[in-house]
Design a protein around this motif. Structure first.
Motif, PDB file in Angstrom:
ATOM      1  N   ASN A 239     -22.523 -13.807  20.262  1.00  0.00           N
ATOM      2  CA  ASN A 239     -22.740 -12.893  19.142  1.00  0.00           C
ATOM      3  C   ASN A 239     -21.522 -12.014  18.907  1.00  0.00           C
ATOM      4  OD1 ASN A 239     -25.287 -13.940  18.849  1.00  0.00           O
ATOM      5  ND2 ASN A 239     -26.304 -12.260  19.908  1.00  0.00           N
ATOM      6  N   ALA A 240     -20.899 -11.562  19.980  1.00  0.00           N
ATOM      7  CA  ALA A 240     -19.694 -10.735  19.848  1.00  0.00           C
ATOM      8  C   ALA A 240     -18.572 -11.532  19.217  1.00  0.00           C
ATOM      9  CB  ALA A 240     -19.271 -10.198  21.211  1.00  0.00           C
ATOM     10  N   ALA A 241     -18.410 -12.774  19.628  1.00  0.00           N
ATOM     11  CA  ALA A 241     -17.352 -13.615  19.061  1.00  0.00           C
ATOM     12  C   ALA A 241     -17.584 -13.861  17.576  1.00  0.00           C
ATOM     13  CB  ALA A 241     -17.268 -14.943  19.819  1.00  0.00           C
ATOM     14  N   VAL A 242     -18.816 -14.117  17.204  1.00  0.00           N
ATOM     15  CA  VAL A 242     -19.130 -14.355  15.790  1.00  0.00           C
ATOM     16  C   VAL A 242     -18.898 -13.080  14.980  1.00  0.00           C
ATOM     17  CG1 VAL A 242     -21.007 -14.873  14.179  1.00  0.00           C
ATOM     18  CG2 VAL A 242     -20.703 -16.258  16.230  1.00  0.00           C
ATOM     19  N   ALA A 243     -19.324 -11.933  15.501  1.00  0.00           N
ATOM     20  CA  ALA A 243     -19.133 -10.670  14.785  1.00  0.00           C
ATOM     21  C   ALA A 243     -17.645 -10.364  14.615  1.00  0.00           C
ATOM     22  CB  ALA A 243     -19.831  -9.532  15.540  1.00  0.00           C
ATOM     23  N   LEU A 244     -16.857 -10.575  15.650  1.00  0.00           N
ATOM     24  CA  LEU A 244     -15.418 -10.343  15.554  1.00  0.00           C
ATOM     25  C   LEU A 244     -14.768 -11.298  14.561  1.00  0.00           C
ATOM     26  CD1 LEU A 244     -14.559  -9.707  19.297  1.00  0.00           C
ATOM     27  CD2 LEU A 244     -14.370  -8.059  17.433  1.00  0.00           C
ATOM     28  N   LEU A 245     -15.227 -12.532  14.542  1.00  0.00           N
ATOM     29  CA  LEU A 245     -14.675 -13.507  13.598  1.00  0.00           C
ATOM     30  C   LEU A 245     -15.026 -13.149  12.155  1.00  0.00           C
ATOM     31  CD1 LEU A 245     -12.929 -15.988  13.788  1.00  0.00           C
ATOM     32  CD2 LEU A 245     -14.983 -17.369  13.818  1.00  0.00           C
ATOM     33  N   VAL A 246     -16.235 -12.659  11.928  1.00  0.00           N
ATOM     34  CA  VAL A 246     -16.627 -12.231  10.584  1.00  0.00           C
ATOM     35  C   VAL A 246     -15.787 -11.026  10.150  1.00  0.00           C
ATOM     36  CG1 VAL A 246     -18.513 -11.164   9.259  1.00  0.00           C
ATOM     37  CG2 VAL A 246     -18.956 -13.181  10.656  1.00  0.00           C
ATOM     38  N   LEU A 247     -15.601 -10.055  11.047  1.00  0.00           N
ATOM     39  CA  LEU A 247     -14.758  -8.899  10.728  1.00  0.00           C
ATOM     40  C   LEU A 247     -13.322  -9.324  10.448  1.00  0.00           C
ATOM     41  CD1 LEU A 247     -16.035  -6.207  13.249  1.00  0.00           C
ATOM     42  CD2 LEU A 247     -16.309  -6.224  10.763  1.00  0.00           C
ATOM     43  N   SER A 248     -12.848 -10.305  11.205  1.00  0.00           N
ATOM     44  CA  SER A 248     -11.499 -10.812  10.983  1.00  0.00           C
ATOM     45  C   SER A 248     -11.370 -11.443   9.603  1.00  0.00           C
ATOM     46  CB  SER A 248     -11.152 -11.836  12.061  1.00  0.00           C
ATOM     47  OG  SER A 248      -9.919 -12.442  11.796  1.00  0.00           O
ATOM     48  N   ALA A 249     -12.365 -12.203   9.202  1.00  0.00           N
ATOM     49  CA  ALA A 249     -12.335 -12.835   7.882  1.00  0.00           C
ATOM     50  C   ALA A 249     -12.392 -11.792   6.768  1.00  0.00           C
ATOM     51  CB  ALA A 249     -13.490 -13.819   7.748  1.00  0.00           C
ATOM     52  N   LEU A 250     -13.206 -10.754   6.957  1.00  0.00           N
ATOM     53  CA  LEU A 250     -13.278  -9.693   5.955  1.00  0.00           C
ATOM     54  C   LEU A 250     -11.949  -8.944   5.845  1.00  0.00           C
ATOM     55  CD1 LEU A 250     -16.836  -8.246   6.659  1.00  0.00           C
ATOM     56  CD2 LEU A 250     -16.096  -9.552   4.667  1.00  0.00           C
ATOM     57  N   ALA A 251     -11.332  -8.652   6.976  1.00  0.00           N
ATOM     58  CA  ALA A 251     -10.040  -7.962   6.958  1.00  0.00           C
ATOM     59  C   ALA A 251      -8.970  -8.836   6.316  1.00  0.00           C
ATOM     60  CB  ALA A 251      -9.627  -7.562   8.373  1.00  0.00           C
ATOM     61  N   ALA A 252      -9.003 -10.132   6.596  1.00  0.00           N
ATOM     62  CA  ALA A 252      -8.032 -11.044   5.986  1.00  0.00           C
ATOM     63  C   ALA A 252      -8.237 -11.133   4.474  1.00  0.00           C
ATOM     64  CB  ALA A 252      -8.133 -12.429   6.617  1.00  0.00           C
ATOM     65  N   GLY A 253      -9.484 -11.153   4.039  1.00  0.00           N
ATOM     66  CA  GLY A 253      -9.767 -11.171   2.608  1.00  0.00           C
ATOM     67  C   GLY A 253      -9.284  -9.904   1.918  1.00  0.00           C
ATOM     68  N   PHE A 254      -9.506  -8.762   2.551  1.00  0.00           N
ATOM     69  CA  PHE A 254      -9.022  -7.504   1.995  1.00  0.00           C
ATOM     70  C   PHE A 254      -7.496  -7.484   1.954  1.00  0.00           C
ATOM     71  CE2 PHE A 254      -7.429  -3.201   2.816  1.00  0.00           C
ATOM     72  CZ  PHE A 254      -7.849  -2.578   1.650  1.00  0.00           C
ATOM     73  N   ALA A 255      -6.872  -7.976   3.012  1.00  0.00           N
ATOM     74  CA  ALA A 255      -5.411  -8.009   3.047  1.00  0.00           C
ATOM     75  C   ALA A 255      -4.869  -8.909   1.949  1.00  0.00           C
ATOM     76  CB  ALA A 255      -4.926  -8.485   4.412  1.00  0.00           C
ATOM     77  N   TYR A 256      -5.479 -10.055   1.754  1.00  0.00           N
ATOM     78  CA  TYR A 256      -5.033 -10.960   0.684  1.00  0.00           C
ATOM     79  C   TYR A 256      -5.164 -10.277  -0.672  1.00  0.00           C
ATOM     80  CZ  TYR A 256      -4.679 -14.858  -2.497  1.00  0.00           C
ATOM     81  OH  TYR A 256      -4.298 -15.668  -3.533  1.00  0.00           O
ATOM     82  N   TRP A 257      -6.317  -9.641  -0.904  1.00  0.00           N
ATOM     83  CA  TRP A 257      -6.529  -8.957  -2.175  1.00  0.00           C
ATOM     84  C   TRP A 257      -5.483  -7.860  -2.375  1.00  0.00           C
ATOM     85  CZ3 TRP A 257      -7.901  -3.796  -3.042  1.00  0.00           C
ATOM     86  CH2 TRP A 257      -8.150  -3.473  -4.379  1.00  0.00           C
ATOM     87  N   GLY A 258      -5.240  -7.074  -1.334  1.00  0.00           N
ATOM     88  CA  GLY A 258      -4.323  -5.957  -1.464  1.00  0.00           C
ATOM     89  C   GLY A 258      -2.867  -6.358  -1.596  1.00  0.00           C
ATOM     90  N   LEU A 259      -2.505  -7.480  -1.005  1.00  0.00           N
ATOM     91  CA  LEU A 259      -1.096  -7.887  -1.018  1.00  0.00           C
ATOM     92  C   LEU A 259      -0.756  -8.915  -2.088  1.00  0.00           C
ATOM     93  CD1 LEU A 259      -0.493  -8.192   2.829  1.00  0.00           C
ATOM     94  CD2 LEU A 259       0.344  -6.393   1.319  1.00  0.00           C
ATOM     95  N   GLU A 260      -1.697  -9.753  -2.460  1.00  0.00           N
ATOM     96  CA  GLU A 260      -1.377 -10.906  -3.303  1.00  0.00           C
ATOM     97  C   GLU A 260      -1.912 -10.863  -4.728  1.00  0.00           C
ATOM     98  OE1 GLU A 260       0.700 -13.270  -2.386  1.00  0.00           O
ATOM     99  OE2 GLU A 260       0.948 -12.355  -0.423  1.00  0.00           O
TER     100      GLU A 260
END
Length: 83
Positions: free
Chosen positions: A7-28
Motif C-alpha cells: 500500500n505504501a509503494a502504491v501510494a508513493l507511486l500515485v503521488l509521484s505520478a501526480l507530481a510529475a503531471g504537475f511538473a509537466y503542466w508547469g514546465l511544458e
C-alpha cells in the motif's frame, strides 16, 4: 506487513505520478509557464525532482515488502545456523 508495504509503494507511486503531471503542466504547457513565470518556475521544477524521489521511494518500499515477504515475516522460526 507485506500488505502495508504494498500500500505504501502504491501510494508513493500515485503521488509521484501526480507530481510529475504537475511538473509537466508547469514546465511544458503555455498556461503553466504563464502561471509560474520567472522565479516561481522553480515550483514545477521542484515537483519534477520530488516525483523522481517519490518513485525511488516507491521502488524501495516494494522491494522491502517483497524481501520481507520471502523471509517468512515475524512468524518464522529463528535461524540456528548462525555463528
Amino acid at each position: 506487513m507485506l500488505a502495508g508495504m504494498h500500500n505504501a509503494a502504491v501510494a508513493l507511486l500515485v503521488l509521484s505520478a501526480l507530481a510529475a503531471g504537475f511538473a509537466y503542466w508547469g514546465l511544458e504547457t503555455a498556461a503553466g509557464r504563464q502561471h509560474f513565470d520567472e522565479m516561481a518556475g522553480i515550483i514545477p521544477f521542484a515537483a519534477a525532482l520530488a516525483s523522481v524521489l517519490l518513485a525511488l521511494l516507491a521502488a524501495l518500499a516494494a522491494w522491502l515488502g517483497r524481501r520481507r515477504g520471502r523471509a517468512g515475516g515475524a512468524g518464522a522460526p529463528p535461524r540456528t545456523d548462525l555463528r
